[in-house]
Design an enzyme around this catalytic site. Structure first.
Site, PDB file in Angstrom:
ATOM      1  N   THR A  14       0.826  -1.212   0.000  1.00 51.70           N
ATOM      2  CA  THR A  14       0.000   0.000   0.000  1.00 51.70           C
ATOM      3  C   THR A  14       0.861   1.263   0.000  1.00 51.70           C
ATOM      4  OG1 THR A  14      -1.605  -1.237   1.265  1.00 51.70           O
ATOM      5  CG2 THR A  14      -1.871   1.135   1.263  1.00 51.70           C
ATOM      6  N   VAL A  15       1.819   1.333   0.938  1.00 50.70           N
ATOM      7  CA  VAL A  15       2.625   2.561   1.041  1.00 50.70           C
ATOM      8  C   VAL A  15       3.552   2.696  -0.172  1.00 50.70           C
ATOM      9  CG1 VAL A  15       4.294   3.843   2.438  1.00 50.70           C
ATOM     10  CG2 VAL A  15       2.498   2.520   3.557  1.00 50.70           C
ATOM     11  N   GLU A 130      10.286  10.025   8.919  1.00 51.81           N
ATOM     12  CA  GLU A 130       9.118  10.848   9.284  1.00 51.81           C
ATOM     13  C   GLU A 130       7.816  10.037   9.299  1.00 51.81           C
ATOM     14  OE1 GLU A 130       8.887  14.570   9.932  1.00 51.81           O
ATOM     15  OE2 GLU A 130       7.212  13.455  10.782  1.00 51.81           O
ATOM     16  N   VAL A 133       5.985   7.786  12.548  1.00 50.65           N
ATOM     17  CA  VAL A 133       5.084   8.238  13.619  1.00 50.65           C
ATOM     18  C   VAL A 133       3.989   9.107  13.005  1.00 50.65           C
ATOM     19  CG1 VAL A 133       4.870   9.506  15.792  1.00 50.65           C
ATOM     20  CG2 VAL A 133       6.975   8.241  15.290  1.00 50.65           C
ATOM     21  N   GLU A 191      -6.759  -4.486  12.322  1.00 50.99           N
ATOM     22  CA  GLU A 191      -6.153  -5.691  11.742  1.00 50.99           C
ATOM     23  C   GLU A 191      -6.916  -6.935  12.211  1.00 50.99           C
ATOM     24  OE1 GLU A 191      -3.166  -5.656  10.036  1.00 50.99           O
ATOM     25  OE2 GLU A 191      -2.665  -3.540  10.321  1.00 50.99           O
ATOM     26  N   LYS A 206       5.758   4.378  18.881  1.00 46.34           N
ATOM     27  CA  LYS A 206       5.747   5.763  18.382  1.00 46.34           C
ATOM     28  C   LYS A 206       6.146   6.749  19.485  1.00 46.34           C
ATOM     29  CE  LYS A 206       2.295   4.446  14.974  1.00 46.34           C
ATOM     30  NZ  LYS A 206       0.851   4.240  14.753  1.00 46.34           N
TER      31      LYS A 206
HETATM   32  N1  HSE Z   1      -2.036   0.401  13.073  1.00 41.55           N
HETATM   33  C1  HSE Z   1      -1.746   1.795  13.160  1.00 41.55           C
HETATM   34  C2  HSE Z   1      -2.968   2.554  13.634  1.00 41.55           C
HETATM   35  C3  HSE Z   1      -1.301   2.416  11.867  1.00 41.55           C
HETATM   36  O1  HSE Z   1      -4.033   1.968  13.863  1.00 41.55           O
HETATM   37  O2  HSE Z   1      -2.860   3.752  13.806  1.00 41.55           O
HETATM   38  C4  HSE Z   1       0.131   2.120  11.555  1.00 41.55           C
HETATM   39  O3  HSE Z   1       0.995   2.654  12.490  1.00 41.55           O
END
Ligand code: HSE
Length: 432
Positions: A14-15, A130, A133, A191, A206
């Site tokens: 995706t990214v 960057e 987070v 997920e 983070k």
């Molecule tokens: N799983 C994370 C969230 C996104 O729900 O914010 C990826 O860091």
């Protein structure tokens, strides 16, 4: 500086697809900013033959990472493959081969950031992260550049969209945790295995990165005290609402003098606090600096294009550094040796929900316990629990040392009048 800068992309999920899309679509803007063309020449994928929803426009796909890591024509490697061990090996190899690296990988940076930044410095390379987070919120650069003149004393981050979505729906619709989690999974916000999000581990990674940069001291993942939202109930949220609080999963990094405290936990915020209005899957980071006062950074904390904007901005930074010939300075050595507060030095207010016997003397027993441990009470609410002979008692304390509060929790369990301590949460933010 070359006319065309070659980039190798590790990962086309995706990214990765978002990065390809942005670089393709913003070629003119990139050229204007960095003075040269930028081309993704090779992309590492796990399967060569696969239907993809992105045009790779002449980039060569490969399943062999060395086709990128050992290619002397490639100047910059972008790691968006995720995972930890392979990503670590690839990033180290890229740096040792004098390639600058951009990564979106928070797990990698929270666990191995120190080692990787060291390798970057030793090899005169940039390593930027960057996107690791809060994806689309440029918070790392805000801390290291925008607020570099200030002394940051507190950061509170809603840095996990899954848990913010779940808590928002539970609070606003009065629904239970399991039901909302299931809905979030069906909608693709959570997920299939939500453990890392709902138990606070994703947010812990983070806030460790934020604490390290904001306080200029190396915060390890193990330094973060973590609890998640899986035991939060609809009743807890209803009582929060009645008392004027909104619950959020908050990563907190705060420091007094030279000592820091870092945690992730469900926190009650007064409804008027800026973080209380951050709803659904959005992220926000509240930063307090001694000179600037309160600031807040808000935006999407995940998603294809928001994450890609952060990755490509890092790439722009690498290319600007190449033009000025100043790469390799991104690994700022922390200014301070890490010192963490003990629980005697961490002060907060607490919300406590208790089921107690509805009989003379219960309140006296409770208030005596708090007063013996020198914890003052700010708010008290008592309601009868129908047909049970029990009362629901909600207490909000004034600020207390965490060690004293934990002592109260232990002693409450021993009180004959108390049937059950149903829940307990930290309260942050001044009433406005
Ligand atoms: N799983 C994370 C969230 C996104 O729900 O914010 C990826 O860091």
């Amino acid at each position: 500086m070359k006319d065309v800068i070659s980039v190798g992309l590790l990962g086309l999920g995706t990214v990765g697809s978002g990065v390809v899309h942005l670089i393709d679509n913003h070629q003119d803007k990139l050229k204007h900013q960095v003075g040269c063309n930028v081309k993704i020449t090779k992309i590492l994928v796990s399967q060569l033959e696969k239907k993809r929803d992105v045009q790779t426009n002449g980039s060569r796909l490969t399943i062999n990472p060395d086709d990128i890591l050992e290619d002397s024509e490639i100047d910059v490697v972008i790691e968006v493959m995720g995972g930890i061990e392979s990503a670590r090996e690839h990033v180290l190899k890229a740096l040792r081969n004098h390639k600058h690296v951009v990564t979106a990988n928070k797990d990698l940076m929270a666990l191995h950031g120190k080692e990787l930044l060291q390798a970057a410095a030793e090899n005169g390379c940039d390593l930027f992260y960057e996107a690791s987070v809060a994806a689309g919120i440029p918070i790392l650069r805000s801390l290291t550049e925008g607020l570099s003149s200030d002394r940051i004393t507190k950061m509170m981050g809603i840095v996990n969209g899954t848990t913010n979505y779940i808590l928002t729906k539970m609070s606003q619709e009065g629904r239970g945790y399991d039901e909302v989690l299931k809905e979030a999974q069906e909608l693709g916000f959570a997920e299939a295995d939500p453990t890392s999000d709902v138990e606070g581990l994703d947010a812990a990674r983070k806030i460790a990165i934020l604490g390290t940069l904001g306080f200029s001291m190396h915060i390890d993942l193990d330094d973060v005290s973590v609890s998640g939202i899986s035991s939060v109930t609809a009743e807890d949220l209803e009582y929060c609402r009645q008392l004027g609080y909104t619950m959020k999963l908050v990563g907190i990094a705060s420091r007094t003098e030279d000592k820091a405290e870092v945690s992730v936990e469900p926190v009650l915020l007064p409804d008027a606090h800026p973080l209380a209005s951050v709803h659904n899957e959005f992220n926000a980071i509240y930063v307090y600096g001694e000179a600037v006062g309160e600031t807040m950074f808000y935006g999407p904390g995940a998603g294809k294009l928001p994450t890609a904007t952060a990755v490509v901005s890092d790439l722009v930074e690498v290319l600007k550094n190449m033009r000025l010939d100043v790469n390799g300075n991104s690994a700022v050595i922390p200014q301070f040796v890490k010192k963490l507060k003990t629980e005697d030095e961490v002060f907060a207010k607490y919300f406590l929900r208790i089921h107690a016997k509805d009989k003379p003397g219960t309140f006296a027993a409770l208030t005596t316990l708090f007063s013996e441990l020198e914890i003052s009470l700010e708010k008290i609410l008592q309601l009868p629990l129908k047909n049970s002979g029990l009362a629901e008692i909600i207490i909000v304390t004034h600020k207390a040392a965490k060690s004293d509060y934990k002592n109260v929790l232990r002693q409450l369990d021993l009180l004959e009048e108390v049937v059950d301590v149903k829940s307990s949460y930290r309260v942050e933010g001044d009433e406005r």
